[in-house]
Design a protein around this motif. Structure first.
Motif, PDB file in Angstrom:
ATOM      1  N   GLU A 168       1.019  -1.331   0.006  1.00 55.11           N
ATOM      2  CA  GLU A 168       0.056  -0.147  -0.012  1.00 55.11           C
ATOM      3  C   GLU A 168       0.810   1.279   0.058  1.00 55.11           C
ATOM      4  O   GLU A 168       1.806   1.410   0.906  1.00 55.11           O
ATOM      5  CB  GLU A 168      -0.854   0.036   1.043  1.00 55.11           C
ATOM      6  N   ARG A 169       0.725   2.179  -0.941  1.00 55.74           N
ATOM      7  CA  ARG A 169       1.738   3.271  -1.013  1.00 55.74           C
ATOM      8  C   ARG A 169       0.810   4.367  -0.779  1.00 55.74           C
ATOM      9  O   ARG A 169      -0.221   4.834  -1.203  1.00 55.74           O
ATOM     10  CB  ARG A 169       2.099   3.477  -2.488  1.00 55.74           C
ATOM     11  N   HIS A 170       1.514   5.322   0.093  1.00 51.71           N
ATOM     12  CA  HIS A 170       0.905   6.709   0.320  1.00 51.71           C
ATOM     13  C   HIS A 170       1.316   7.705  -0.755  1.00 51.71           C
ATOM     14  O   HIS A 170       2.511   7.677  -1.388  1.00 51.71           O
ATOM     15  CB  HIS A 170       1.455   7.196   1.679  1.00 51.71           C
ATOM     16  N   PRO A 171       0.416   8.518  -1.221  1.00 52.15           N
ATOM     17  CA  PRO A 171       0.798   9.419  -2.452  1.00 52.15           C
ATOM     18  C   PRO A 171       1.495  10.522  -1.965  1.00 52.15           C
ATOM     19  O   PRO A 171       2.366  11.069  -2.509  1.00 52.15           O
ATOM     20  CB  PRO A 171      -0.601  10.095  -2.724  1.00 52.15           C
ATOM     21  N   ALA A 172       1.968  10.753  -0.611  1.00 51.92           N
ATOM     22  CA  ALA A 172       2.707  11.857   0.204  1.00 51.92           C
ATOM     23  C   ALA A 172       3.127  11.256   1.469  1.00 51.92           C
ATOM     24  O   ALA A 172       2.519  10.341   1.954  1.00 51.92           O
ATOM     25  CB  ALA A 172       2.061  13.116   0.555  1.00 51.92           C
ATOM     26  N   ASN A 173       4.246  11.863   1.961  1.00 54.00           N
ATOM     27  CA  ASN A 173       4.810  11.213   3.035  1.00 54.00           C
ATOM     28  C   ASN A 173       4.181  11.783   4.159  1.00 54.00           C
ATOM     29  O   ASN A 173       3.872  13.134   4.481  1.00 54.00           O
ATOM     30  CB  ASN A 173       6.438  11.786   3.033  1.00 54.00           C
ATOM     31  N   ARG A 174       3.677  10.747   5.047  1.00 54.16           N
ATOM     32  CA  ARG A 174       2.800  11.320   6.221  1.00 54.16           C
ATOM     33  C   ARG A 174       3.482  10.892   7.526  1.00 54.16           C
ATOM     34  O   ARG A 174       2.967  11.407   8.492  1.00 54.16           O
ATOM     35  CB  ARG A 174       1.399  10.578   6.061  1.00 54.16           C
ATOM     36  N   GLY A 175       4.541   9.846   7.725  1.00 52.31           N
ATOM     37  CA  GLY A 175       5.243   9.785   8.593  1.00 52.31           C
ATOM     38  C   GLY A 175       4.967   8.361   9.122  1.00 52.31           C
ATOM     39  O   GLY A 175       4.207   7.501   8.582  1.00 52.31           O
ATOM     40  N   ASN A 176       5.684   7.813   9.967  1.00 51.73           N
ATOM     41  CA  ASN A 176       5.762   6.434  10.346  1.00 51.73           C
ATOM     42  C   ASN A 176       4.522   6.013  11.009  1.00 51.73           C
ATOM     43  O   ASN A 176       3.856   4.863  10.722  1.00 51.73           O
ATOM     44  CB  ASN A 176       7.061   6.103  11.609  1.00 51.73           C
ATOM     45  N   GLY A 177       4.221   6.851  11.988  1.00 57.59           N
ATOM     46  CA  GLY A 177       2.745   6.385  12.540  1.00 57.59           C
ATOM     47  C   GLY A 177       1.477   6.499  11.644  1.00 57.59           C
ATOM     48  O   GLY A 177       0.522   5.626  11.855  1.00 57.59           O
ATOM     49  N   ALA A 178       1.515   7.233  10.814  1.00 55.77           N
ATOM     50  CA  ALA A 178       0.441   7.311   9.688  1.00 55.77           C
ATOM     51  C   ALA A 178       0.527   6.102   8.737  1.00 55.77           C
ATOM     52  O   ALA A 178      -0.478   5.350   8.672  1.00 55.77           O
ATOM     53  CB  ALA A 178       0.524   8.484   8.799  1.00 55.77           C
ATOM     54  N   ALA A 179       1.654   5.469   8.524  1.00 56.20           N
ATOM     55  CA  ALA A 179       1.917   4.415   7.728  1.00 56.20           C
ATOM     56  C   ALA A 179       1.430   3.014   8.591  1.00 56.20           C
ATOM     57  O   ALA A 179       0.853   2.089   8.128  1.00 56.20           O
ATOM     58  CB  ALA A 179       3.327   4.175   7.454  1.00 56.20           C
ATOM     59  N   VAL A 180       1.730   3.141   9.810  1.00 59.58           N
ATOM     60  CA  VAL A 180       1.125   2.116  10.802  1.00 59.58           C
ATOM     61  C   VAL A 180      -0.212   2.029  10.740  1.00 59.58           C
ATOM     62  O   VAL A 180      -0.938   0.948  10.765  1.00 59.58           O
ATOM     63  CB  VAL A 180       1.719   2.159  12.236  1.00 59.58           C
ATOM     64  N   LYS A 181      -1.073   3.237  10.879  1.00 57.92           N
ATOM     65  CA  LYS A 181      -2.319   3.220  10.879  1.00 57.92           C
ATOM     66  C   LYS A 181      -2.828   2.800   9.581  1.00 57.92           C
ATOM     67  O   LYS A 181      -3.954   2.075   9.601  1.00 57.92           O
ATOM     68  CB  LYS A 181      -2.804   4.644  11.261  1.00 57.92           C
ATOM     69  N   THR A 182      -2.262   3.190   8.559  1.00 54.75           N
ATOM     70  CA  THR A 182      -2.910   2.511   7.214  1.00 54.75           C
ATOM     71  C   THR A 182      -2.770   1.156   7.243  1.00 54.75           C
ATOM     72  O   THR A 182      -3.695   0.286   6.760  1.00 54.75           O
ATOM     73  CB  THR A 182      -1.936   3.084   6.050  1.00 54.75           C
ATOM     74  N   GLY A 183      -1.625   0.592   7.642  1.00 53.74           N
ATOM     75  CA  GLY A 183      -1.452  -0.921   7.949  1.00 53.74           C
ATOM     76  C   GLY A 183      -2.531  -1.394   8.656  1.00 53.74           C
ATOM     77  O   GLY A 183      -3.090  -2.843   8.169  1.00 53.74           O
ATOM     78  N   ILE A 184      -2.756  -0.961   9.729  1.00 54.70           N
ATOM     79  CA  ILE A 184      -3.770  -1.638  10.543  1.00 54.70           C
ATOM     80  C   ILE A 184      -5.268  -1.431   9.948  1.00 54.70           C
ATOM     81  O   ILE A 184      -6.128  -2.726   9.950  1.00 54.70           O
ATOM     82  CB  ILE A 184      -3.894  -1.062  11.858  1.00 54.70           C
ATOM     83  N   ARG A 185      -5.473  -0.365   9.452  1.00 55.67           N
ATOM     84  CA  ARG A 185      -6.662  -0.345   8.662  1.00 55.67           C
ATOM     85  C   ARG A 185      -7.263  -1.304   7.424  1.00 55.67           C
ATOM     86  O   ARG A 185      -8.078  -1.836   7.250  1.00 55.67           O
ATOM     87  CB  ARG A 185      -7.024   1.131   8.378  1.00 55.67           C
ATOM     88  N   ARG A 186      -5.835  -1.414   6.574  1.00 53.47           N
ATOM     89  CA  ARG A 186      -5.879  -2.043   5.670  1.00 53.47           C
ATOM     90  C   ARG A 186      -5.633  -3.649   5.906  1.00 53.47           C
ATOM     91  O   ARG A 186      -5.922  -4.589   4.899  1.00 53.47           O
ATOM     92  CB  ARG A 186      -4.978  -1.737   4.522  1.00 53.47           C
ATOM     93  N   ALA A 187      -5.240  -4.325   6.819  1.00 52.39           N
ATOM     94  CA  ALA A 187      -4.858  -5.476   6.989  1.00 52.39           C
ATOM     95  C   ALA A 187      -6.173  -6.241   6.776  1.00 52.39           C
ATOM     96  O   ALA A 187      -7.121  -5.832   7.513  1.00 52.39           O
ATOM     97  CB  ALA A 187      -4.287  -5.666   8.471  1.00 52.39           C
TER      98      ALA A 187
END
Length: 310
Positions: free
Chosen positions: A74-93
């Motif tokens: 899953e790729r973010h269109p812009a850099n949001r930060g490590n915590g935001a990437a973790v939240k994306t991962g939890i939501r999309r898991a």
């Protein structure tokens, strides 16, 4: 049902058969040089698990390297930060349990069976807690981590270990209750651990040997880390137990004010009777204001952790 409190999980019987599905979430930013090896090592330990790499708008080929290694990306269109990437991962898991790992290869996958065994035994979160000697690449960082652990234990009134460790597994359904509290940049490990404990969920700890980075740190980075630790501390206090900090401060100011008043009555200006000096008056008023702010902050913090009815 969930267990309350924390416990140090000793060596569990290692098994790869768990009564739940697992998604391994790996937030990554410019890790093309090593992400494939990390994915391969995780796949070796968990051949049936979903491996989800969240590419936080890397400028290199991190996403392509992860996909080639067999991970879902899953790729973010812009850099949001490590915590935001973790939240994306939890939501999309898609797994019932989410296992978080860093992309830099410093988290040894051999501890995965112990961590997941803790979840299988009823914990809602299990943290890979590094030994004291490996909690950071220098003395200042290790002392800072120890201070955070001490403060966190005080705030939630139970022992916590290695609050900054990002190596952890959690029940996805539980973590979704608190995902709005996680910051987009840093300190998501600290926030997630304390949030679950504050919410009455069971958190366990598995002792692991962390791998330390080589080399020293510049003064600029030490200053940056010091500021970050300070912000984490303020966030911890405001989110989880404000009154446990505000009340001692207010009480200390009240005692100082009373001491100043009594010294004025009996030693400094006994002829003026019960006259209250300005210093004592300011301390009295300040203690009342701080205590009232603490009460208000405590009520706001409590609202964040009200359970939603199922």
């Amino acid at each position: 049902m969930h267990q309350r409190g924390t416990e140090i999980i000793e060596r569990e019987q290692q098994t790869t058969a768990y009564p739940f599905s697992t998604t391994v979430v790996i937030p990554a930013y410019n890790e093309a040089h090593g992400i494939a090896a990390v994915v391969a090592r995780v796949r070796e330990m968990l051949p049936e698990a979903e491996i989800l790499v969240v590419d936080d708008a890397s400028s290199d080929a991190t996403g392509a390297a992860a996909a080639a290694a067999g991970a879902r990306v899953e790729r973010h269109p812009a850099n949001r930060g490590n915590g935001a990437a973790v939240k994306t991962g939890i939501r999309r898991a898609t797994g019932e349990v989410v296992l978080l790992m860093d992309a830099d290869g410093q988290m040894d996958p051999r501890y995965i069976p112990q961590i997941l065994a803790g979840i299988a035994n009823g914990y809602d979160m299990v943290v890979g807690a590094r030994t004291r000697a490996t909690q950071g690449d220098n003395l200042a960082r290790r002392l800072g981590n120890r201070a955070l652990d001490t403060l966190g234990s005080y705030l939630v009134e139970t022992e916590v270990r290695d609050l900054t460790s990002g190596y952890r597994a959690m029940r996805r359904s539980v973590m979704l209750e608190f995902i709005h509290l996680l910051p987009n940049r840093y300190s998501y490990p600290t926030t997630s651990t304390l949030a679950l404990l504050k919410g009455g969920y069971g958190v366990g700890f598995v002792s692991i040997e962390g791998q330390r980075r080589g080399g020293g740190q510049s003064g600029q980075k030490l200053f940056k880390n010091g500021v970050r630790f300070g912000l984490i501390i303020l966030r911890m206090i405001s989110l989880f137990a404000p009154l446990r900090v505000y009340f001692p401060v207010a009480l200390g100011m009240f005692i100082l004010g009373m001491t100043s008043w009594l010294l004025n009555i009996f030693l400094l200006e006994p002829t003026r009777g019960l006259y209250i000096p300005n210093s004592a008056l300011l301390l009295f008023v300040g203690s009342i204001i701080i205590f009232m702010f603490g009460l208000l902050a405590e009520q706001i913090a409590a609202l964040r952790f009200q359970r939603r009815d199922d």
